[in-house]
Scaffold this active site. Sequence first.
Site, PDB file in Angstrom:
ATOM      1  N   THR A   1      63.709 -23.269  20.253  1.00  0.00           N
ATOM      2  CA  THR A   1      63.467 -22.251  19.223  1.00  0.00           C
ATOM      3  C   THR A   1      64.006 -22.756  17.881  1.00  0.00           C
ATOM      4  OG1 THR A   1      65.529 -21.011  19.483  1.00  0.00           O
ATOM      5  CG2 THR A   1      63.725 -20.431  20.967  1.00  0.00           C
ATOM      6  N   GLY A   2      63.395 -22.278  16.824  1.00  0.00           N
ATOM      7  CA  GLY A   2      63.812 -22.715  15.484  1.00  0.00           C
ATOM      8  C   GLY A   2      63.480 -24.173  15.249  1.00  0.00           C
TER       9      GLY A   2
ATOM     10  N   SER B   1      60.890 -25.409  13.555  1.00  0.00           N
ATOM     11  CA  SER B   1      60.047 -25.700  12.381  1.00  0.00           C
ATOM     12  C   SER B   1      60.835 -26.469  11.324  1.00  0.00           C
ATOM     13  CB  SER B   1      59.496 -24.396  11.788  1.00  0.00           C
ATOM     14  OG  SER B   1      60.533 -23.463  11.565  1.00  0.00           O
TER      15      SER B   1
ATOM     16  N   GLY C   1      65.079 -28.177  10.165  1.00  0.00           N
ATOM     17  CA  GLY C   1      66.497 -28.437  10.447  1.00  0.00           C
ATOM     18  C   GLY C   1      66.817 -29.037  11.806  1.00  0.00           C
ATOM     19  N   ILE C   2      67.862 -28.493  12.417  1.00  0.00           N
ATOM     20  CA  ILE C   2      68.383 -29.032  13.678  1.00  0.00           C
ATOM     21  C   ILE C   2      67.326 -28.937  14.780  1.00  0.00           C
ATOM     22  CG2 ILE C   2      70.183 -28.766  15.439  1.00  0.00           C
ATOM     23  CD1 ILE C   2      71.903 -27.377  13.219  1.00  0.00           C
TER      24      ILE C   2
ATOM     25  N   TYR D   1      77.277 -12.846  10.185  1.00  0.00           N
ATOM     26  CA  TYR D   1      76.812 -14.070  10.858  1.00  0.00           C
ATOM     27  C   TYR D   1      77.675 -14.387  12.075  1.00  0.00           C
ATOM     28  CZ  TYR D   1      75.802 -19.074  11.560  1.00  0.00           C
ATOM     29  OH  TYR D   1      75.470 -20.302  12.103  1.00  0.00           O
TER      30      TYR D   1
END
Length: 293
Positions: free
Chosen positions: A40-41, A43, A45-46, A186
């Site tokens: 996931t995520g 698209s 960065g990490i 956060y």
Amino acid sequence: MVTGKRPIGWSVLVALTNGRTRIPDDRLAAAVGGKVVLVTGSSYGIGEATAKRLARAGATVLLVARTADQLEAVAEEIRTAGGKAQAYPTNLAEPAAIERLVANVLADHGHVDVLVSNAGKSIRRSVADSYQRFHDIERTNSVNYLGPTKLVLELLPSMRKRGSGHLVNVSTAGVRTPPLARWSAYLASKSAFDVWLRCVAQEIRDDGVTTSTVYMGLVHTRMSDPTPLLNQLPGLSPEQAADQVCAAVANKPHNITPPLVRPADALGNLLRVPTDRLFEQYFLRTNRKKGPE
Ligand SMILES: NC(=O)c1ccc[n+]([C@@H]2O[C@H](COP(=O)([O-])OP(=O)(O)OC[C@H]3O[C@@H](n4cnc5c(N)ncnc54)[C@H](OP(=O)(O)O)[C@@H]3O)[C@@H](O)[C@H]2O)c1
């Protein structure tokens, strides 16, 4: 981003504060070759760097994030390089979208060997600036806590049935170090998923499903970019961070934690009041609005 000449010892400082866990290409290939890994995520960065590295090692990577064209561009880059990737644009803040995602993934691939729960939303805001912004706390929780739990709930039954699966949580070192003013929304949301997964881990291990948590230090990505202070601090590149995530995928450790985080955690617990006072002073000195808010 950190620019200009770096002082002597910078790379040692980076390693101490952010860790330098690595995994050689051959070990990663042996662990993930032919496996289905959902990131996931992925698209940016990490997550993007992790998906590319896993695909180079022979995994079929399933890419999940909201930005469909960027996700497809990452998938296309992987396929052009000879890897296997499929994009599943999904908003992880929507439970129904997660149900559709998992139904589609299981229909297309039959199972998921590894879930890398990496998508995240950062927010740095004082409580005074949050009085009229409860939605910030709701949104942060839906991406960092509720979405990841829903995704695990949807995937776990098939993993337990097969008797194998691995869940990797890309968390933050901030949940292990003393609390920090302005990062309440956060860090609370990241802590919530961290604790949730560690409780669940005890229930699923016997069924062959394992968990790893990466308590990631600072990584210079578009997430940390808007905070000028973070740009000056020692941090990892997305590729170095991906190295840690891939080590968690392949080696299945309980956690990966930067070296200085454990003593900071212990010291923070031992000297809780003076540590709080220290950070309180830092907040007061750097707060643009003086006096009670
Ligand atoms: N950067 C750091 O210093 C640092 C330090 C410790 C931990 N971490 C953690 O590392 C992870 C990755 O962060 P990063 O630095 O790589 O940030 P990033 O570059 O901003 O990437 C965040 C990823 O999450 C995706 N995402 C955000 N909201 C989403 C949603 N509602 N549904 C689906 N996908 C969503 C984004 O894609 P779309 O926008 O396309 O949806 C993007 O792919 C996060 O969990 C973060 O908390 C980062």
